[in-house]
Motif scaffolding. Sequence first.
Motif, PDB file in Angstrom:
ATOM      1  N   PRO A 248       0.835  -1.207   0.000  1.00 38.00           N
ATOM      2  CA  PRO A 248       0.000   0.000   0.000  1.00 38.00           C
ATOM      3  C   PRO A 248       0.867   1.254   0.000  1.00 38.00           C
ATOM      4  CG  PRO A 248      -0.701  -1.558   1.694  1.00 38.00           C
ATOM      5  CD  PRO A 248       0.613  -2.045   1.191  1.00 38.00           C
ATOM      6  N   ALA A 249       0.431   2.262  -0.713  1.00 34.30           N
ATOM      7  CA  ALA A 249       1.113   3.555  -0.735  1.00 34.30           C
ATOM      8  C   ALA A 249       0.062   4.651  -0.702  1.00 34.30           C
ATOM      9  CB  ALA A 249       1.979   3.685  -1.983  1.00 34.30           C
ATOM     10  N   ARG A 250       0.489   5.825  -0.319  1.00 33.41           N
ATOM     11  CA  ARG A 250      -0.452   6.932  -0.142  1.00 33.41           C
ATOM     12  C   ARG A 250      -1.180   7.271  -1.444  1.00 33.41           C
ATOM     13  NH1 ARG A 250       2.119  11.936   2.794  1.00 33.41           N
ATOM     14  NH2 ARG A 250       2.389  10.244   4.291  1.00 33.41           N
ATOM     15  N   ASP A 251      -0.474   7.208  -2.559  1.00 31.71           N
ATOM     16  CA  ASP A 251      -1.067   7.628  -3.824  1.00 31.71           C
ATOM     17  C   ASP A 251      -1.288   6.472  -4.789  1.00 31.71           C
ATOM     18  OD1 ASP A 251      -0.975  10.376  -3.047  1.00 31.71           O
ATOM     19  OD2 ASP A 251       1.173  10.361  -3.468  1.00 31.71           O
ATOM     20  N   GLY A 252      -1.312   5.247  -4.291  1.00 31.74           N
ATOM     21  CA  GLY A 252      -1.514   4.104  -5.165  1.00 31.74           C
ATOM     22  C   GLY A 252      -0.945   2.842  -4.547  1.00 31.74           C
ATOM     23  N   VAL A 253      -0.245   2.061  -5.376  1.00 33.68           N
ATOM     24  CA  VAL A 253       0.368   0.821  -4.929  1.00 33.68           C
ATOM     25  C   VAL A 253       1.856   0.862  -5.258  1.00 33.68           C
ATOM     26  CG1 VAL A 253       0.442  -1.686  -5.234  1.00 33.68           C
ATOM     27  CG2 VAL A 253      -1.760  -0.493  -5.206  1.00 33.68           C
ATOM     28  N   LYS A 254       2.670   0.529  -4.275  1.00 39.56           N
ATOM     29  CA  LYS A 254       4.127   0.555  -4.447  1.00 39.56           C
ATOM     30  C   LYS A 254       4.606  -0.809  -4.901  1.00 39.56           C
ATOM     31  CE  LYS A 254       6.513   1.047  -0.678  1.00 39.56           C
ATOM     32  NZ  LYS A 254       7.097   1.680   0.507  1.00 39.56           N
ATOM     33  N   LEU A 255       5.401  -0.827  -5.977  1.00 42.74           N
ATOM     34  CA  LEU A 255       6.029  -2.046  -6.460  1.00 42.74           C
ATOM     35  C   LEU A 255       7.484  -2.071  -6.026  1.00 42.74           C
ATOM     36  CD1 LEU A 255       4.608  -2.200 -10.112  1.00 42.74           C
ATOM     37  CD2 LEU A 255       3.626  -3.142  -8.009  1.00 42.74           C
ATOM     38  N   SER A 256       8.105  -3.229  -6.081  1.00 43.02           N
ATOM     39  CA  SER A 256       9.500  -3.384  -5.687  1.00 43.02           C
ATOM     40  C   SER A 256      10.410  -3.100  -6.876  1.00 43.02           C
ATOM     41  CB  SER A 256       9.753  -4.809  -5.170  1.00 43.02           C
ATOM     42  OG  SER A 256      11.135  -5.074  -5.089  1.00 43.02           O
ATOM     43  N   ALA A 257      11.207  -2.051  -6.771  1.00 43.88           N
ATOM     44  CA  ALA A 257      12.143  -1.734  -7.849  1.00 43.88           C
ATOM     45  C   ALA A 257      13.158  -2.854  -8.033  1.00 43.88           C
ATOM     46  CB  ALA A 257      12.852  -0.411  -7.550  1.00 43.88           C
ATOM     47  N   ALA A 258      13.636  -3.433  -6.929  1.00 45.51           N
ATOM     48  CA  ALA A 258      14.624  -4.511  -7.031  1.00 45.51           C
ATOM     49  C   ALA A 258      14.040  -5.710  -7.775  1.00 45.51           C
ATOM     50  CB  ALA A 258      15.096  -4.925  -5.637  1.00 45.51           C
ATOM     51  N   TRP A 259      12.791  -6.059  -7.486  1.00 46.92           N
ATOM     52  CA  TRP A 259      12.132  -7.190  -8.151  1.00 46.92           C
ATOM     53  C   TRP A 259      12.004  -6.925  -9.642  1.00 46.92           C
ATOM     54  CZ3 TRP A 259       7.804  -8.363 -11.007  1.00 46.92           C
ATOM     55  CH2 TRP A 259       7.364  -9.692 -11.002  1.00 46.92           C
TER      56      TRP A 259
END
Length: 349
Positions: A269-280
């Motif tokens: 979860p993120a304030r303005d949407g959904v956070k994905l993993s940059a490393a992944w």
Amino acid sequence: MSAVETSTQEALRGYTTLRLGGPARRFVVAGTTAELVSVVRELDAAGEPVLLLGGGSNLVVADAGFPGTVVRIATTERDGWDVAAGRDWDGFVAETVAAGHGGLECLSGIPGSVGATPIQNVGAYGCEISEVLHSIRLYDRRAGEVRTLTAAELGFGYRTSVLKGTDTGVVLSVRFALHDDGLSAPIRYAELARTLGVEIGARVPVAEAREAVLRLRRGKGMVLDAADHDTWSAGSFFTNPVVPDGELADVLARIADVVGEDVPVPRYPARDGVKLSAAWLIERAGFAKGHQGPGGRVSLSTKHTLALTNRGSATTADLLALAREVRDGVLARFGVRLVPEPLLVNCAL
């Protein structure tokens, strides 16, 4: 000039954790907060370009250097939990832990200075500066005066604040709101909870939390070590991308086309949407740990794909070439644009 002028044409590679960067035309050191305000005021009045330098852990400086005055912030004053901007961050965290005060333990091992932490809302292992910051004092370069801003006025977001991307305010000191019961903040990061052998939400002695975080960071090459080129970095080079809710389905569908529908995509979860993993995303785009850039002089860390590292003889141009390769590779494969976390000085991706 109130600050101590140390040199001209000072090589900035000696002041950044990447060990990269050309010369500053002029280099001065501000040893007290009063000196810092005075020297910045004088330089602004003269119309001189100014680069403020703390611990150098979040800077990528061009090989051409900086065509102005670099002001190194070396202030160390402290009044309780009101701490001067130039104080070493991890040294200060260690002091809070030793005193039995909790709140900062999950931010152990992060290189840099105290004053840099609110600018990008530094965070790690489930904790962000915004959660423990009471207020800051800063010198407002437009108004020419010292002001106090509360946490609510800093507009904190994921790795950002109203101070990021602007040079109009010089952080002078940071006041923290910590608790004194000897226990950590609730453990919210799953990897850290597993390392500590506790459930999510548990609290542990602050010293135990700090040691666990340091072990995890060392395993990823994220604690500075002059003998380990995996630590010659700016930490995580790219921020985790936040995808707006309205775009998430399309992004996930594109990722599934590449990696397969049965492969789970890490998301938070993120304030303005959904956070994905940059490393992944980096790894699934074909960039493995240790992936080399120009001439092998730079590479992704052999321990963590988010860190771009100087293998000992790199240039900033080498590093930027590798960063572009990774950014463009992820964009081409998944349609997600990665954004660099460090400040790029006199250079660009």
